[in-house]
Design an enzyme around this catalytic site. Structure first.
Site, PDB file in Angstrom:
ATOM      1  N   LYS A 118       0.839  -1.201   0.000  1.00 19.43           N
ATOM      2  CA  LYS A 118       0.000   0.000   0.000  1.00 19.43           C
ATOM      3  C   LYS A 118       0.878   1.255   0.000  1.00 19.43           C
ATOM      4  O   LYS A 118       1.848   1.345   0.769  1.00 19.43           O
ATOM      5  CB  LYS A 118      -0.918   0.007   1.216  1.00 19.43           C
ATOM      6  CG  LYS A 118      -1.969  -1.093   1.208  1.00 19.43           C
ATOM      7  CD  LYS A 118      -3.004  -0.876   0.122  1.00 19.43           C
ATOM      8  CE  LYS A 118      -4.102  -1.911   0.177  1.00 19.43           C
ATOM      9  NZ  LYS A 118      -5.147  -1.698  -0.841  1.00 19.43           N
ATOM     10  N   ASP A 166      -0.226  -0.391  -4.549  1.00 15.50           N
ATOM     11  CA  ASP A 166      -1.645  -0.039  -4.625  1.00 15.50           C
ATOM     12  C   ASP A 166      -1.837   1.311  -3.950  1.00 15.50           C
ATOM     13  O   ASP A 166      -1.634   1.452  -2.744  1.00 15.50           O
ATOM     14  CB  ASP A 166      -2.481  -1.114  -3.927  1.00 15.50           C
ATOM     15  CG  ASP A 166      -3.973  -0.817  -3.997  1.00 15.50           C
ATOM     16  OD1 ASP A 166      -4.374   0.143  -4.683  1.00 15.50           O
ATOM     17  OD2 ASP A 166      -4.752  -1.560  -3.363  1.00 15.50           O
ATOM     18  N   GLU A 222      -1.453  -0.365  -8.988  1.00 17.11           N
ATOM     19  CA  GLU A 222      -2.909  -0.502  -8.918  1.00 17.11           C
ATOM     20  C   GLU A 222      -3.564   0.831  -8.580  1.00 17.11           C
ATOM     21  O   GLU A 222      -3.212   1.470  -7.588  1.00 17.11           O
ATOM     22  CB  GLU A 222      -3.255  -1.555  -7.864  1.00 17.11           C
ATOM     23  CG  GLU A 222      -4.726  -1.841  -7.712  1.00 17.11           C
ATOM     24  CD  GLU A 222      -4.977  -2.980  -6.731  1.00 17.11           C
ATOM     25  OE1 GLU A 222      -6.045  -2.954  -6.074  1.00 17.11           O
ATOM     26  OE2 GLU A 222      -4.118  -3.891  -6.608  1.00 17.11           O
ATOM     27  N   ASP A 277      -8.743  -0.958 -10.328  1.00 11.62           N
ATOM     28  CA  ASP A 277      -9.517  -1.613  -9.270  1.00 11.62           C
ATOM     29  C   ASP A 277     -10.826  -0.864  -9.067  1.00 11.62           C
ATOM     30  O   ASP A 277     -11.877  -1.266  -9.551  1.00 11.62           O
ATOM     31  CB  ASP A 277      -8.702  -1.660  -7.985  1.00 11.62           C
ATOM     32  CG  ASP A 277      -9.472  -2.270  -6.813  1.00 11.62           C
ATOM     33  OD1 ASP A 277     -10.572  -2.821  -7.029  1.00 11.62           O
ATOM     34  OD2 ASP A 277      -8.989  -2.195  -5.668  1.00 11.62           O
ATOM     35  N   LYS A 327     -13.100  -8.311  -7.723  1.00 15.93           N
ATOM     36  CA  LYS A 327     -13.486  -8.764  -6.395  1.00 15.93           C
ATOM     37  C   LYS A 327     -14.922  -9.268  -6.466  1.00 15.93           C
ATOM     38  O   LYS A 327     -15.803  -8.588  -7.009  1.00 15.93           O
ATOM     39  CB  LYS A 327     -13.362  -7.628  -5.376  1.00 15.93           C
ATOM     40  CG  LYS A 327     -11.933  -7.088  -5.256  1.00 15.93           C
ATOM     41  CD  LYS A 327     -11.821  -5.945  -4.267  1.00 15.93           C
ATOM     42  CE  LYS A 327     -10.377  -5.460  -4.179  1.00 15.93           C
ATOM     43  NZ  LYS A 327     -10.204  -4.350  -3.220  1.00 15.93           N
TER      44      LYS A 327
END
Length: 335
Positions: free
Chosen positions: A115, A145, A171, A199, A223
């Site tokens: 992250k 991400d 991401e 995403d 997801k």
């Protein structure tokens, strides 16, 4: 929106009869969460999960209910593989805590998602965190991400620096499809060969295929819960025509099982999946969590343990809040 008949929507009373709400403590803060509240329920095919984050409105949350109902009332498509490669996930922790986080994944780690762009932190913090991962795992594939945390100029500057770590992809560095296309184009203009993954621009979009049509990403993150179920996600991947990475949303093993089913059913799986987030949690609803070992999760069912469900049960007003939310989102699907 599909009709209730097409969804094979069970009566809400039948659903509520089996709902159990739990609060599962986290090992480390992730997405601002230290205790993960979620609901599980049982249908003819097994257990399903409904865990949209509290800030999500009923229309968005209804897709999470649709996904849980598919799991519990219909089950999963046939798998084409028996194990799923998974990445470790490193939240926006100080570099000094990276080793502690990675220790929770056990054995070999083929890839790590890190992250970055956390509010209140700097690019120097991101670089230190990525450096710590690379030092500990010199052979792992790294991806970052940003969760839409940068503006266009910030993203180009940050990814220009982070590209030195030979990243697999970045991401959702910025918000929106136009922003993704802008950052992707500017990096290529600088001869920086860094793939861009979408995403939020897939799972939060009214049209999840728009990012593919715009040529704004090289791959997509899918997801199960936000996309309304395994079969709908499979259709989105097919129609997008882009490589896909299956990821989770801080689910219990019940929700992870649905992600595993999606990854197991995809015709191609070129990247390790983001389904290892149970390693960030202290508790689960099963004695045998779907955690990765040596970089893989097996494709298997989950046995929910009623003693654990009772131990972490949410009661009182919070339980009532979840039950009312299920009633409302059920009504959205029944329209």
């Amino acid at each position: 929106m599909a009709s209730a008949h097409a969804l094979n929507l069970p009566p809400v009373a039948d659903l509520l009869d089996t709902v159990r709400v739990v609060a599962l403590p986290m090992r480390v803060k992730f997405r601002g969460v230290t205790v993960r509240e979620t609901a599980i329920f049982r249908g003819p095919a097994g257990w399903g999960e409904f865990g949209p984050f509290p800030e999500y409105g009923d229309v968005e949350a209804a897709q999470w209910l649709r996904a849980g109902l598919e799991t519990a009332w219909r089950g999963f498509p046939d798998p084409v593989r028996s194990t799923i490669p998974v990445n470790a996930t490193v939240p926006a922790v100080p570099a000094s805590r990276v080793a502690e986080v990675l220790a929770g994944y056990g054995g070999a780690v083929p890839a790590v998602k890190i992250k970055v762009a956390e509010r209140g932190q700097s690019l120097a913090d991101d670089v230190a965190r990525v450096t710590a991962v690379r030092d500990l795992l010199p052979d792992a594939r790294l991806r970052v991400d940003a969760n839409m945390g940068w503006g266009d100029d910030e993203a180009v500057a940050a990814l220009t620096e982070l590209a030195a770590f030979d990243l697999e992809y970045a991401e959702q560095p910025v918000a929106g499809i136009a922003g993704l296309a802008e950052v992707r184009g500017r990096l290529r203009d600088k001869n920086i060969d860094l793939k861009i993954a979408a995403d939020e621009s897939v799972r939060k979009a009214e049209d999840p295929l728009a990012v593919a049509r715009a040529g704004a990403a090289d791959l997509i993150i899918v997801k199960v819960a936000p996309l309304g179920g395994v079969r709908r996600a499979l259709g989105i991947v097919r129609d997008a025509g882009l490589p896909a990475v299956v990821s989770s949303a801080i689910d219990s093993s019940v929700g992870i099982r649905a992600g595993v089913a999606l990854a197991a059913a995809l015709p191609e799986l070129p990247y390790a999946c983001g389904l290892g987030t149970l390693s960030l949690m202290e508790a689960d609803v099963t004695r045998e969590p779907l955690k990765p070992q040596d970089g893989f999760i097996p494709v298997r069912d989950v046995a929910v343990d009623q003693d654990l469900v009772a131990e972490f049960a949410v009661t009182g007003e919070r339980r009532d809040w979840w039950l009312d939310r299920i009633r409302r989102t059920h009504a959205v699907l029944a329209r």
